[in-house]
Design a protein around this motif. Structure first.
Motif, short mmCIF file in Angstrom:
data_model
loop_
_atom_site.label_atom_id
_atom_site.label_comp_id
_atom_site.label_asym_id
_atom_site.label_seq_id
_atom_site.Cartn_x
_atom_site.Cartn_y
_atom_site.Cartn_z
N VAL A 13 33.48 44.47 39.91
CA VAL A 13 34.61 44.42 40.84
C VAL A 13 34.62 43.07 41.56
CG1 VAL A 13 35.57 45.40 42.98
CG2 VAL A 13 34.88 46.91 41.10
N ALA A 14 33.45 42.55 41.92
CA ALA A 14 33.39 41.23 42.57
C ALA A 14 33.96 40.15 41.66
CB ALA A 14 31.94 40.90 42.96
N VAL A 15 33.59 40.19 40.39
CA VAL A 15 34.10 39.22 39.41
C VAL A 15 35.62 39.35 39.29
CG1 VAL A 15 34.14 38.63 36.94
CG2 VAL A 15 31.95 38.98 38.09
N ASP A 16 36.10 40.59 39.13
CA ASP A 16 37.54 40.80 38.98
C ASP A 16 38.31 40.36 40.23
OD1 ASP A 16 37.43 41.69 36.40
OD2 ASP A 16 37.67 43.81 36.89
N LEU A 17 37.82 40.70 41.40
CA LEU A 17 38.50 40.28 42.63
C LEU A 17 38.54 38.75 42.73
CD1 LEU A 17 37.13 42.83 45.26
CD2 LEU A 17 39.47 42.70 44.37
N ALA A 18 37.41 38.11 42.47
CA ALA A 18 37.34 36.65 42.54
C ALA A 18 38.28 35.99 41.55
CB ALA A 18 35.90 36.18 42.30
N ASN A 19 38.40 36.57 40.37
CA ASN A 19 39.25 35.98 39.34
C ASN A 19 40.72 36.33 39.50
OD1 ASN A 19 37.15 34.69 38.06
ND2 ASN A 19 36.77 36.38 36.65
N ARG A 20 41.00 37.55 39.87
CA ARG A 20 42.39 38.01 39.86
C ARG A 20 43.13 37.81 41.17
NH1 ARG A 20 43.11 43.10 36.37
NH2 ARG A 20 45.26 42.39 36.50
N LEU A 21 42.39 37.71 42.28
CA LEU A 21 43.06 37.53 43.57
C LEU A 21 42.76 36.20 44.25
CD1 LEU A 21 42.81 41.06 45.23
CD2 LEU A 21 44.66 40.10 43.86
N LEU A 45 40.05 48.42 40.51
CA LEU A 45 39.29 49.57 41.04
C LEU A 45 39.39 50.80 40.15
CD1 LEU A 45 40.37 49.20 44.78
CD2 LEU A 45 38.32 48.27 43.68
N ALA A 46 39.89 50.65 38.94
CA ALA A 46 40.14 51.79 38.04
C ALA A 46 38.91 52.64 37.79
CB ALA A 46 40.72 51.30 36.72
N GLY A 47 37.73 52.08 37.91
CA GLY A 47 36.49 52.83 37.70
C GLY A 47 36.21 53.86 38.78
N ASP A 48 36.93 53.78 39.90
CA ASP A 48 36.76 54.72 41.00
C ASP A 48 38.11 55.34 41.35
OD1 ASP A 48 35.67 56.17 43.12
OD2 ASP A 48 35.93 54.50 44.53
N PRO A 49 38.44 56.47 40.74
CA PRO A 49 39.75 57.10 40.96
C PRO A 49 40.08 57.35 42.44
CG PRO A 49 38.61 58.18 39.15
CD PRO A 49 37.64 57.23 39.77
N LEU A 50 39.08 57.65 43.27
CA LEU A 50 39.36 57.86 44.69
C LEU A 50 39.86 56.58 45.36
CD1 LEU A 50 36.36 60.15 45.73
CD2 LEU A 50 38.76 60.80 45.40
N SER A 51 39.33 55.45 44.96
CA SER A 51 39.80 54.18 45.50
C SER A 51 41.23 53.90 45.06
CB SER A 51 38.89 53.03 45.05
OG SER A 51 37.62 53.13 45.66
N VAL A 52 41.51 54.18 43.80
CA VAL A 52 42.85 53.96 43.27
C VAL A 52 43.87 54.80 44.03
CG1 VAL A 52 44.33 54.22 41.23
CG2 VAL A 52 42.04 53.25 41.00
N GLU A 53 43.51 56.03 44.35
CA GLU A 53 44.41 56.91 45.11
C GLU A 53 44.70 56.37 46.50
OE1 GLU A 53 42.89 60.91 45.38
OE2 GLU A 53 42.66 61.05 43.20
N ARG A 151 39.44 23.83 32.89
CA ARG A 151 40.80 24.38 32.95
C ARG A 151 40.79 25.86 33.29
NH1 ARG A 151 42.61 22.50 27.22
NH2 ARG A 151 40.45 23.05 26.94
N CYS A 152 39.63 26.48 33.26
CA CYS A 152 39.53 27.92 33.49
C CYS A 152 38.88 28.21 34.84
CB CYS A 152 38.73 28.57 32.37
SG CYS A 152 38.43 30.32 32.63
N ALA A 153 37.59 27.96 34.95
CA ALA A 153 36.81 28.15 36.17
C ALA A 153 36.73 29.61 36.64
CB ALA A 153 37.30 27.26 37.30
N ARG A 154 36.91 30.57 35.73
CA ARG A 154 36.80 31.98 36.09
C ARG A 154 35.34 32.35 36.37
NH1 ARG A 154 40.81 35.59 34.86
NH2 ARG A 154 39.31 37.13 34.15
N ALA A 155 35.13 33.26 37.28
CA ALA A 155 33.78 33.75 37.59
C ALA A 155 33.33 34.71 36.49
CB ALA A 155 33.79 34.46 38.93
N TYR A 156 32.03 34.77 36.28
CA TYR A 156 31.46 35.72 35.33
C TYR A 156 29.99 35.94 35.68
CZ TYR A 156 29.08 31.86 33.01
OH TYR A 156 28.25 30.79 32.75
#
Length: 197
Positions: A13-21, A45-53, A151-156
């Motif tokens: 989630v940290a990687v996705d947040l850093a990359n996508r937002l 947050l799809a891995g945690d349905p309660l968060s998605v709700e 040109r990318c610099a995405r976190a991983y």
């Protein structure tokens, strides 16, 4: 390297947040379009349905702030500035402290690493910060980085056995290696033409 499922979720989630937002230079404009950010958060947050709700437009500014903080941690780790990364993680943990507690889910006890009754952003800030802090404390800071393709610099996070990954994806690796090969070939061709002249 193998992470446990809880740390794995926080790191991913940290990687996705850093990359996508936080990586997108138009993130500021996205605040004005919270529906788009809510859609991204739903995917992240799809891995945690309660968060998605629970996620809604009111969470957008705080999640973007968290994403920017996490992005800086990855930038520090990529530069091997572990002290700076640790200071940022400590600040996140102080602001969103992780208070482990046991919760019974589906008849099974699970250990959660956030206070029992907190808001969605605080919960994910604690989970992400603690997961990255555990990575750093376990001596795996070098496994968290940003893509070597400028040109990318995405976190991983590198979970390979030999910890030699430098790119966020094979696509970026191939693109950069192809560009370097073309550059060498062009330099070689130019040298050959200069010799013949």
């Amino acid at each position: 390297m193998k992470l446990d499922s809880y740390i794995d979720a926080g790191v991913l989630v940290a990687v996705d947040l850093a990359n996508r937002l936080a990586l997108d230079p138009d993130a500021e404009a996205e605040v004005a379009r919270p529906g788009a950010v809510v859609a991204v958060l739903t995917e992240v947050l799809a891995g945690d349905p309660l968060s998605v709700e629970q996620v809604n437009a009111s969470h957008v500014p705080a999640f973007i702030g968290l994403a920017r903080s996490l992005r800086q941690v990855f930038v520090d780790l990529a530069a091997r500035e572990d002290d700076s990364a640790a200071a940022r993680l400590n600040a996140l943990l102080a602001a969103h402290s992780a208070h482990p507690h046991l919760a019974k889910e589906g008849g099974v006890w699970r250990l959660h690493h956030h206070p029992a009754e907190v808001g969605l952003v605080t919960m994910w800030a604690a989970i992400c910060a603690e997961a990255l802090a555990r990575l750093l404390a376990a001596g795996h800071a070098a496994r968290a980085s940003t893509c070597a393709d400028p040109r990318c610099a995405r976190a991983y996070v590198d979970t390979s056995r030999n910890a030699t990954r430098r790119f966020c994806s094979t696509r970026c690796q191939n693109r950069l290696k192809t560009a370097e090969l073309r550059k060498r070939k062009n330099a070689s061709d130019a040298t050959g033409l200069a010799r013949r002249a």
